[in-house]
Scaffold this motif. Structure first.
Motif, PDB file in Angstrom:
ATOM      1  N   GLU A 164       7.468  -4.092  -2.302  1.00 17.43           N
ATOM      2  CA  GLU A 164       8.165  -2.236  -2.073  1.00 17.43           C
ATOM      3  C   GLU A 164       6.699  -1.202  -1.587  1.00 17.43           C
ATOM      4  OE1 GLU A 164       8.955   0.670  -5.078  1.00 17.43           O
ATOM      5  OE2 GLU A 164       8.251  -1.220  -5.948  1.00 17.43           O
ATOM      6  N   MET A 165       7.400  -0.551  -0.274  1.00 21.45           N
ATOM      7  CA  MET A 165       6.175   0.647   0.490  1.00 21.45           C
ATOM      8  C   MET A 165       6.595   1.971  -0.477  1.00 21.45           C
ATOM      9  SD  MET A 165       5.338  -0.340   3.873  1.00 21.45           S
ATOM     10  CE  MET A 165       4.819   1.230   4.392  1.00 21.45           C
ATOM     11  N   ARG A 166       4.985   2.035  -0.862  1.00 24.00           N
ATOM     12  CA  ARG A 166       4.593   3.199  -1.659  1.00 24.00           C
ATOM     13  C   ARG A 166       3.252   3.907  -0.581  1.00 24.00           C
ATOM     14  NH1 ARG A 166       3.077   1.185  -7.372  1.00 24.00           N
ATOM     15  NH2 ARG A 166       3.742  -0.673  -6.492  1.00 24.00           N
ATOM     16  N   ASN A 167       3.192   5.054  -0.482  1.00 24.11           N
ATOM     17  CA  ASN A 167       1.938   5.996   0.353  1.00 24.11           C
ATOM     18  C   ASN A 167       1.314   5.030   1.552  1.00 24.11           C
ATOM     19  OD1 ASN A 167       2.053   7.602  -1.266  1.00 24.11           O
ATOM     20  ND2 ASN A 167       0.565   6.586  -2.984  1.00 24.11           N
ATOM     21  N   ASN A 168       2.468   4.693   1.996  1.00 20.97           N
ATOM     22  CA  ASN A 168       2.154   3.696   3.806  1.00 20.97           C
ATOM     23  C   ASN A 168       1.678   2.600   2.959  1.00 20.97           C
ATOM     24  OD1 ASN A 168       2.409   3.520   6.342  1.00 20.97           O
ATOM     25  ND2 ASN A 168       0.552   5.070   6.586  1.00 20.97           N
ATOM     26  N   THR A 169       1.434   1.344   1.927  1.00 24.86           N
ATOM     27  CA  THR A 169       0.878   0.703   2.175  1.00 24.86           C
ATOM     28  C   THR A 169       2.487   0.071   1.137  1.00 24.86           C
ATOM     29  OG1 THR A 169      -0.904   0.863   1.109  1.00 24.86           O
ATOM     30  CG2 THR A 169      -0.748  -1.027   0.132  1.00 24.86           C
ATOM     31  N   PHE A 170       2.635  -1.710   1.643  1.00 25.46           N
ATOM     32  CA  PHE A 170       3.236  -2.341   0.532  1.00 25.46           C
ATOM     33  C   PHE A 170       2.606  -3.546  -0.488  1.00 25.46           C
ATOM     34  CE2 PHE A 170       6.659  -5.929   1.345  1.00 25.46           C
ATOM     35  CZ  PHE A 170       7.600  -5.262   1.349  1.00 25.46           C
ATOM     36  N   TYR A 171       4.132  -3.158  -1.108  1.00 27.23           N
ATOM     37  CA  TYR A 171       2.644  -4.139  -2.721  1.00 27.23           C
ATOM     38  C   TYR A 171       4.185  -5.109  -1.902  1.00 27.23           C
ATOM     39  CZ  TYR A 171       0.023  -0.108  -3.765  1.00 27.23           C
ATOM     40  OH  TYR A 171      -0.770   1.106  -3.457  1.00 27.23           O
ATOM     41  N   ALA A 172       3.684  -6.024  -2.368  1.00 26.64           N
ATOM     42  CA  ALA A 172       4.484  -7.616  -1.971  1.00 26.64           C
ATOM     43  C   ALA A 172       4.577  -8.307  -3.774  1.00 26.64           C
ATOM     44  CB  ALA A 172       3.903  -8.383  -1.489  1.00 26.64           C
ATOM     45  N   ASN A 173       5.840  -8.186  -3.566  1.00 30.11           N
ATOM     46  CA  ASN A 173       5.585  -9.112  -5.321  1.00 30.11           C
ATOM     47  C   ASN A 173       5.962 -10.642  -4.940  1.00 30.11           C
ATOM     48  OD1 ASN A 173       6.088  -6.203  -6.938  1.00 30.11           O
ATOM     49  ND2 ASN A 173       8.788  -6.372  -5.993  1.00 30.11           N
ATOM     50  N   ASP A 174       6.149 -10.536  -3.747  1.00 30.11           N
ATOM     51  CA  ASP A 174       6.285 -11.974  -3.292  1.00 30.11           C
ATOM     52  C   ASP A 174       5.917 -12.179  -2.364  1.00 30.11           C
ATOM     53  OD1 ASP A 174       6.485 -14.805  -3.918  1.00 30.11           O
ATOM     54  OD2 ASP A 174       8.410 -15.506  -3.919  1.00 30.11           O
ATOM     55  N   MET A 175       5.272 -13.911  -1.431  1.00 31.60           N
ATOM     56  CA  MET A 175       4.890 -13.737  -0.395  1.00 31.60           C
ATOM     57  C   MET A 175       5.689 -15.530   0.222  1.00 31.60           C
ATOM     58  SD  MET A 175       1.532 -12.746   1.477  1.00 31.60           S
ATOM     59  CE  MET A 175       0.875 -13.741   0.094  1.00 31.60           C
ATOM     60  N   LEU A 176       5.916 -15.369   1.503  1.00 37.25           N
ATOM     61  CA  LEU A 176       6.184 -17.233   1.637  1.00 37.25           C
ATOM     62  C   LEU A 176       5.918 -17.226   3.203  1.00 37.25           C
ATOM     63  CD1 LEU A 176      10.098 -16.424   1.239  1.00 37.25           C
ATOM     64  CD2 LEU A 176       8.178 -17.221  -0.536  1.00 37.25           C
ATOM     65  N   MET A 177       5.035 -18.722   3.631  1.00 39.91           N
ATOM     66  CA  MET A 177       5.136 -18.297   4.340  1.00 39.91           C
ATOM     67  C   MET A 177       5.203 -19.542   5.747  1.00 39.91           C
ATOM     68  SD  MET A 177       0.927 -18.372   2.464  1.00 39.91           S
ATOM     69  CE  MET A 177       1.157 -18.937   1.303  1.00 39.91           C
ATOM     70  N   LYS A 178       5.696 -19.158   6.656  1.00 42.56           N
ATOM     71  CA  LYS A 178       5.728 -20.263   7.308  1.00 42.56           C
ATOM     72  C   LYS A 178       4.238 -20.806   8.049  1.00 42.56           C
ATOM     73  CE  LYS A 178       8.145 -21.653  11.969  1.00 42.56           C
ATOM     74  NZ  LYS A 178       8.664 -20.580  12.527  1.00 42.56           N
ATOM     75  N   CYS A 179       4.456 -22.406   7.018  1.00 41.23           N
ATOM     76  CA  CYS A 179       2.889 -23.352   7.663  1.00 41.23           C
ATOM     77  C   CYS A 179       3.391 -23.905   8.893  1.00 41.23           C
ATOM     78  CB  CYS A 179       2.723 -24.231   6.494  1.00 41.23           C
ATOM     79  SG  CYS A 179       1.397 -25.152   6.896  1.00 41.23           S
TER      80      CYS A 179
END
Length: 131
Positions: free
Chosen positions: A98-113
């Motif tokens: 979620e976005m809060r105060n112009n910063t995105f707080y990620a709970n999870d992150m996926l990467m394309k390798c």
């Protein structure tokens, strides 16, 4: 007899409604950072902007970096875990949070390798020509 039937039908309708509501919340489309500001939870696709400051804070136990979404919007992303091993090699990132105060707080992150999508047959073919 009819009361049990009505209670059973009501329970089935209630359970199905809750199931559909939860399923609908779990299906989320990809948005950019601007659209994510107005949503409680979002999936944002982008790439790591390595020209900005990034790193892991031991005091707060979080990894932060800047990410450019598909529309070119750059925002700071805070991830509450250590940096993933193949973060620098990832060609694309998906952050969920979620976005809060112009910063995105990620709970999870996926990467394309990129190594996962290499064509092994081409490597084998090149080796066969050399031999």
């Amino acid at each position: 007899m009819n009361i049990k039937l009505y209670l059973g039908i009501g329970a089935i309708v209630l359970f199905t409604s809750l199931l559909m509501y939860n399923f609908g919340n779990s299906i989320d489309t990809y948005v950019n950072f601007i659209e994510a500001e107005h949503r409680p939870s979002s999936h944002v696709v982008g790439v790591w902007d390595d020209s900005e400051e990034w790193g892991f804070s031991r005091e707060r136990m979080q990894f932060s970096f800047h990410m450019k979404d598909e529309d070119g919007n750059v925002r700071r992303v805070v991830y509450p875990r250590p940096k993933p091993n193949n973060f620098e090699q990832a060609t694309q990132l998906v952050v969920i949070g979620e976005m809060r105060n112009n910063t995105f707080y990620a709970n999870d992150m996926l990467m394309k390798c990129p190594s996962k999508y290499n064509d092994a047959s081409e490597i084998e073919f090149t080796s066969a020509e050399e031999g």
